[in-house]
Structure formats: C-alpha cells, structure tokens
Design an enzyme around this catalytic site. Structure first.
Site, mmCIF file in Angstrom:
data_model
loop_
_atom_site.group_PDB
_atom_site.id
_atom_site.type_symbol
_atom_site.label_atom_id
_atom_site.label_comp_id
_atom_site.label_asym_id
_atom_site.label_seq_id
_atom_site.Cartn_x
_atom_site.Cartn_y
_atom_site.Cartn_z
ATOM 1 N N GLY A 1 31.209 74.736 -52.711
ATOM 2 C CA GLY A 1 31.613 74.496 -54.090
ATOM 3 C C GLY A 1 32.700 75.434 -54.591
ATOM 4 O O GLY A 1 32.965 75.500 -55.781
ATOM 5 N N GLU B 1 26.661 76.043 -43.123
ATOM 6 C CA GLU B 1 27.362 76.045 -44.409
ATOM 7 C C GLU B 1 27.556 77.486 -44.874
ATOM 8 O O GLU B 1 26.637 78.081 -45.460
ATOM 9 C CB GLU B 1 26.545 75.287 -45.457
ATOM 10 C CG GLU B 1 26.331 73.836 -45.122
ATOM 11 C CD GLU B 1 26.053 73.015 -46.381
ATOM 12 O OE1 GLU B 1 26.835 72.123 -46.663
ATOM 13 O OE2 GLU B 1 25.070 73.311 -47.067
ATOM 14 N N SER C 1 33.036 72.768 -49.056
ATOM 15 C CA SER C 1 34.354 72.320 -49.527
ATOM 16 C C SER C 1 35.077 71.408 -48.534
ATOM 17 O O SER C 1 36.285 71.509 -48.365
ATOM 18 C CB SER C 1 35.228 73.527 -49.910
ATOM 19 O OG SER C 1 34.619 74.264 -50.959
ATOM 20 N N ASN D 1 25.543 65.212 -49.770
ATOM 21 C CA ASN D 1 24.470 65.896 -50.484
ATOM 22 C C ASN D 1 24.804 65.841 -51.972
ATOM 23 O O ASN D 1 25.670 66.567 -52.434
ATOM 24 C CB ASN D 1 24.387 67.350 -49.984
ATOM 25 C CG ASN D 1 23.422 68.191 -50.807
ATOM 26 O OD1 ASN D 1 22.627 67.658 -51.568
ATOM 27 N ND2 ASN D 1 23.504 69.506 -50.646
ATOM 28 N N GLU E 1 21.432 76.775 -51.583
ATOM 29 C CA GLU E 1 21.011 76.800 -52.994
ATOM 30 C C GLU E 1 19.492 76.924 -53.096
ATOM 31 O O GLU E 1 18.978 77.544 -54.029
ATOM 32 C CB GLU E 1 21.527 75.542 -53.712
ATOM 33 C CG GLU E 1 23.024 75.645 -53.963
ATOM 34 C CD GLU E 1 23.762 74.317 -53.988
ATOM 35 O OE1 GLU E 1 23.118 73.263 -54.146
ATOM 36 O OE2 GLU E 1 25.003 74.342 -53.847
ATOM 37 N N HIS F 1 18.813 74.464 -47.607
ATOM 38 C CA HIS F 1 20.170 74.570 -48.175
ATOM 39 C C HIS F 1 20.308 75.936 -48.852
ATOM 40 O O HIS F 1 19.346 76.460 -49.411
ATOM 41 C CB HIS F 1 20.390 73.438 -49.177
ATOM 42 C CG HIS F 1 21.801 73.353 -49.642
ATOM 43 N ND1 HIS F 1 22.298 74.171 -50.627
ATOM 44 C CD2 HIS F 1 22.832 72.580 -49.227
ATOM 45 C CE1 HIS F 1 23.589 73.885 -50.811
ATOM 46 N NE2 HIS F 1 23.935 72.934 -49.965
ATOM 47 N N LYS G 1 23.048 66.660 -54.533
ATOM 48 C CA LYS G 1 22.457 67.726 -55.360
ATOM 49 C C LYS G 1 21.854 67.113 -56.627
ATOM 50 O O LYS G 1 21.335 66.005 -56.579
ATOM 51 C CB LYS G 1 23.507 68.795 -55.652
ATOM 52 C CG LYS G 1 24.189 69.281 -54.357
ATOM 53 C CD LYS G 1 25.036 70.481 -54.519
ATOM 54 C CE LYS G 1 25.644 70.838 -53.172
ATOM 55 N NZ LYS G 1 26.436 72.041 -53.203
HETATM 56 P P1 PGA Z 1 30.566 71.343 -51.334
HETATM 57 O O1 PGA Z 1 28.996 71.485 -51.036
HETATM 58 O O2 PGA Z 1 31.107 70.281 -50.427
HETATM 59 O O3 PGA Z 1 30.652 70.966 -52.797
HETATM 60 O O4 PGA Z 1 31.186 72.682 -51.064
HETATM 61 C C1 PGA Z 1 28.507 71.397 -49.725
HETATM 62 C C2 PGA Z 1 27.005 71.546 -49.724
HETATM 63 O O5 PGA Z 1 26.469 72.354 -50.490
HETATM 64 O O6 PGA Z 1 26.304 70.859 -48.958
#
Ligand code: PGA
Length: 253
Positions: A175, A169, A215, A11, A99, A97, A13
């Site tokens: 992140g 997630e 992560s 992903n 976010e 997601h 982003k």
């Molecule tokens: P990350 O993000 O691997 O940077 O923690 C995962 C995601 O948001 O899909």
C-alpha cells in the site's frame, strides 16, 4: 518459471459491499476473455463470500477468505471458522497477512494453527510472510523470513505442505507504492524456495507457488512475473478496480 502456472490473487481487504462485489466480479469475468496465462482468485470480505461464490459460477475465478479462526467452532464471538468459509463455496484462505500480524497481534505460532485449521477444513492456505523496513535495513530480512516460514509451517508433513501457496509481501511495499525491485523479489523467492526444499523436499519446493505482493500494478506486473521464482501476485489496491486487476492478469500481453 518451470511448470508453475501463475496465480493472480486479489485481496480486497475491508472493501466492497455485496453489490460492489457482484459488479467487480462481473467486470473481471468480462475482462478475462481469452486469459490462459494465469489462474485468477478474489478474496472479498466474509459478508460478500456467498454472493461472490454465486457470481463466479461458470468462470474460472477462484474464491478465498481473508482470514479464519483457528478453532473449528466454539464461543468465539465475531469469529469465522474454516468450515464456514468452505461452506460459502470458497476454496482458499489468506493467512498471516502482515496487517493481521501488525494490527491483530498474529504470531508465527498462531499463523501455524490457522494454516492447520485451513487444511483441516479443506481450504488451500495462502500463507503470507514478509519483513518490515526496519528489519530489512538492519540486515535481518532472511533471518526474519526464515523464522516466519519455519514457524508458520512447523509440524506439517510434506503432503500437507504441498497444498500451501506462499506469498512474500515485504511490509514496506504494501500500500505504499514502493515495489520491491525484481532483484529483491527474486532473491527472496529463491531463498524461500531453497528453505522449503531443506525443510521438506526439493520436488515440493520446485512445485510450490510463491506469490509476490506489495504495490503490484499493471505496469510492474510483467517484470516481477518474469523473475524465475515469482509465480504470481497477491494484489491489494489494484485488485479493487476492473481495469487495473485485468491489466495485471493480462501481464503477458
Ligand atoms: P497492495 O497490497 O497491492 O495494495 O500493496 C498488497 C497486499 O496487502 O496483499
């Protein structure tokens, strides 16, 4: 992990221009040599989807959008429909997601409409859900996840639900460098699979891919993917560089 082939999904982003997209995809293609352990997918920004569709030709890499609007067309300035994403050559779309939920106010009801829209457009939804740190610390993890799963998949037939990929997630792991422990991931994936079995049917639940995200890095991917109910990874930060993404794809080496 039964018959479910792992899926490693990147992903991206709001990262990568068209040129950067081509460079990254070419690097992934080169690094994929001999990979048979996992399916591989990338989700670039909308602006790079068409270019990415060209770049993945001749490889097994799959392509996804990161979001879609729930209506097929209309006066929705700035939005992109499922059909438009499909038209680029993408076959999948990430929906719900954290976010999107956190910064763009997406509710379970809206996520439900978006999953419907994706299926109507012929796209495979990667349906995301996850609890916040506060919800986990208050002991609400399973209640929250149960509500998100039932809400997001409300009204679907088993035939429709069978097309969906689920991505767990935990918001506190995205992140942040904090990954769920293997036990925490396995416990939730087992719970989600059980709930899918109750809402739909056991066979569907046993065939649904449930990805873990938050992560994921080359050095923790093998352990997470060894959990019996973890069927792949949704990778953010580590999917932006060839070496780290390839390191995750080759988790079995
Ligand atoms: P990350 O993000 O691997 O940077 O923690 C995962 C995601 O948001 O899909």
């Amino acid at each position: 992990m039964s018959g479910r082939k792992p899926l490693i999904a990147g992903n991206w982003k709001m990262h990568k221009t068209i040129k950067e997209t081509l460079d990254l995809i070419n690097g992934i293609k080169a690094g994929l040599q001999g990979n048979e352990a996992a399916d591989v997918l990338v989700a670039p920004p909308f602006t790079a989807l068409s270019a990415a569709a060209g770049a993945i030709q001749g490889s097994t890499i799959l392509l996804a959008g990161q979001n879609l609007h729930q209506e097929p067309s209309g006066a929705y300035t700035g939005e992109v429909s499922g059909q438009m994403i499909h038209d680029t050559g993408a076959t999948h779309v990430i929906i719900g997601h954290s976010e999107r939920r956190q910064y763009f106010g997406e509710t379970d009801d809206l996520v439900n409409l978006k999953v419907k829209a994706a299926l109507a457009a012929g796209l495979i939804p990667i349906f995301c859900l996850g609890e916040t740190l506060g919800e986990r610390e208050a002991g609400g993890t399973f209640e929250v996840l149960g509500r998100q799963l039932e809400g997001g998949l409300k009204g679907f037939s088993a035939e429709e639900a069978a097309k969906i990929i689920v991505a767990y997630e935990p918001v506190w792991a995205i992140g942040t460098g904090k990954t769920a422990t293997n036990d925490q991931a396995q416990e939730v994936h087992y719970f989600l699979r059980g709930l899918l079995g109750k809402i739909f049917e056991k066979r569907l639940a046993s065939e649904t891919r449930i990805l873990y995200g938050g992560s994921v890095k080359p050095d923790n991917a093998a352990d997470l993917l060894a959990c019996p109910d973890v069927d792949g990874a949704l990778v953010g930060g580590a999917s932006l560089k060839v070496d780290s993404f390839i390191g995750i794809i080759h988790f079995d080496r």
